[in-house]
Design an enzyme around this catalytic site. Structure first.
Site, short mmCIF file in Angstrom:
data_model
loop_
_atom_site.label_atom_id
_atom_site.label_comp_id
_atom_site.label_asym_id
_atom_site.label_seq_id
_atom_site.Cartn_x
_atom_site.Cartn_y
_atom_site.Cartn_z
N THR A 133 -15.55 -22.75 -15.46
CA THR A 133 -14.36 -22.78 -14.60
C THR A 133 -13.08 -22.91 -15.41
O THR A 133 -12.07 -22.27 -15.12
CB THR A 133 -14.46 -23.97 -13.62
OG1 THR A 133 -15.69 -23.88 -12.90
CG2 THR A 133 -13.30 -23.97 -12.65
N TYR A 149 -18.07 -21.55 -1.34
CA TYR A 149 -17.50 -20.88 -0.17
C TYR A 149 -18.51 -20.67 0.95
O TYR A 149 -18.23 -20.97 2.10
CB TYR A 149 -16.86 -19.53 -0.57
CG TYR A 149 -16.05 -18.90 0.56
CD1 TYR A 149 -14.81 -19.40 0.90
CD2 TYR A 149 -16.55 -17.82 1.27
CE1 TYR A 149 -14.07 -18.85 1.94
CE2 TYR A 149 -15.82 -17.25 2.31
CZ TYR A 149 -14.58 -17.77 2.64
OH TYR A 149 -13.86 -17.22 3.67
N TYR A 200 -25.06 -26.79 -11.98
CA TYR A 200 -23.69 -27.31 -12.01
C TYR A 200 -23.29 -27.68 -10.59
O TYR A 200 -23.14 -26.83 -9.73
CB TYR A 200 -22.76 -26.25 -12.59
CG TYR A 200 -21.29 -26.64 -12.71
CD1 TYR A 200 -20.85 -27.96 -12.64
CD2 TYR A 200 -20.33 -25.66 -12.94
CE1 TYR A 200 -19.52 -28.29 -12.75
CE2 TYR A 200 -18.98 -25.98 -13.06
CZ TYR A 200 -18.59 -27.29 -12.97
OH TYR A 200 -17.26 -27.62 -13.09
N ARG A 233 -15.01 -28.10 -5.81
CA ARG A 233 -14.73 -26.67 -5.87
C ARG A 233 -15.62 -25.85 -4.94
O ARG A 233 -15.23 -24.77 -4.51
CB ARG A 233 -14.89 -26.16 -7.31
CG ARG A 233 -13.81 -26.67 -8.26
CD ARG A 233 -13.92 -25.99 -9.62
NE ARG A 233 -12.91 -26.47 -10.56
CZ ARG A 233 -11.69 -25.98 -10.68
NH1 ARG A 233 -11.31 -24.96 -9.91
NH2 ARG A 233 -10.85 -26.46 -11.56
N LYS A 288 -25.12 -30.40 -14.84
CA LYS A 288 -23.76 -30.88 -15.05
C LYS A 288 -23.33 -31.46 -13.72
O LYS A 288 -23.09 -30.74 -12.75
CB LYS A 288 -22.82 -29.75 -15.49
CG LYS A 288 -21.38 -30.22 -15.68
CD LYS A 288 -20.45 -29.06 -16.02
CE LYS A 288 -19.00 -29.54 -16.13
NZ LYS A 288 -18.07 -28.41 -16.39
N ILE A 343 -20.10 -32.27 -20.42
CA ILE A 343 -19.39 -31.01 -20.65
C ILE A 343 -17.96 -31.29 -20.24
O ILE A 343 -17.65 -31.47 -19.07
CB ILE A 343 -20.01 -29.84 -19.87
CG1 ILE A 343 -21.43 -29.58 -20.39
CG2 ILE A 343 -19.15 -28.59 -20.00
CD1 ILE A 343 -22.19 -28.51 -19.61
#
Length: 295
Positions: free
Chosen positions: A46, A109, A135, A140, A164, A206
């Site tokens: 990202t 989304y 992840y 997000r 992550k 990360i």
């Protein structure tokens, strides 16, 4: 996957003032990470503004990092999305020989159910020729990967080796650490709670702030992994104000401003992102100057 224990950094994609990819700056940034103790590099996450890169630009970024790295550190490639078929096709067709693993974000989304998330990653794991790092970043994606779903995936697929975890929820992170199968890595995706996660049994991070201050942040994580708690927290508190600031007006605008002050790259970001304002820029510069003066 011991190569993924410690500090990885989510590399930015530096742009010139004309918004083209700045390969020379990217090479400088890669070398800066390697020379200052980072354990591995994450490409096209990202933070790389991947959503605004063309297919050709992504290839340029990948090749630039591979060439700059020269095999010195393990590389992880971001391969994710909310179209499962497209993700699977990329995993089947892309040359992943230079990468230790892929980092694959939970579908955004669409807001799938937990079963939908499981089935998505079942398809990803079945298609991937290299290990997969899940992840989870609800801020997000608008959906959270529940610990039960993560543990189910970790138990069912040998090549799903890590997560992550970026929900910003230390309790959820501890549930993952408590119930994960042996060898599965719980990696922090939130710089501010990295040290508490490591001390609870996590495997590292990360990081975004680690990209700007790789020597100190990676040392903090190593101290945490070695249970040198007081020394680790000393570094955490030295960096905590900067962690808040780099995310204050969006990522990667904050860390790119840090790089600009350090002379590593321009602070250019692509719309819909915009640069940090003058006030934040001045505060970041003051932090960097003070931090460097303190040694």
């Amino acid at each position: 996957m011991r190569s993924l224990i410690g500090t990885g950094v989510a590399l930015v994609t530096p742009f010139k003032k004309d918004f083209s990819v700045d390969t020379e700056a990217l090479t400088r940034i890669v070398n800066y990470q390697i020379e200052n103790g980072i354990e591995y590099l994450v490409v096209l996450g990202t933070t790389a503004e991947s959503a605004t890169l063309s297919a050709e630009e992504k290839e340029l970024v990948i090749q630039t990092v591979i060439d700059a790295n020269k095999g010195r550190l393990p590389l992880v490639l971001g391969v994710g999305g909310n179209n499962t078929h497209k993700v699977v096709e990329e995993l089947k067709t892309r040359d992943l020989s230079a990468f230790a693993a892929v980092l694959s974000v939970s579908p955004y989304y669409n807001k799938p159910t937990q079963e939908g998330i499981y089935q998505h990653f079942k398809a990803v794991a079945s298609a991937s020729p290299v290990p997969v790092i899940l992840y989870n970043v609800p801020g997000r994606t608008s959906s959270n990967m529940a610990p039960n779903t993560v543990i189910r995936l970790a138990n069912d697929f040998d090549n799903i080796v890590a997560i992550k975890e970026a929900a910003g929820d230390i309790v959820q992170a501890m549930q993952l650490i408590q119930h994960k199968p042996e060898g599965f890595l719980v990696i922090s995706g939130d710089d501010m709670i990295t040290l508490p996660m490591v001390l609870a049994g996590g495997s590292g991070v990360i990081s975004v702030i680690g990209e700007g201050f790789p020597k100190e942040f990676s040392e903090m994580v190593r101290l945490g992994l070695n249970r040198k708690v007081d020394e680790a927290y000393k570094l955490h508190y030295r960096l905590s104000a900067a962690i808040d600031m780099i995310f204050e007006q969006g990522n990667p605008a904050g860390i790119k401003e840090v790089f600009a002050h350090m002379g590593l790259s321009e602070n250019t970001v692509r719309l819909p992102l915009v640069n940090v304002n003058e006030d934040l820029s001045l505060r970041l510069k003051k932090f960097i100057d003070t931090f460097n003066a303190e040694g």
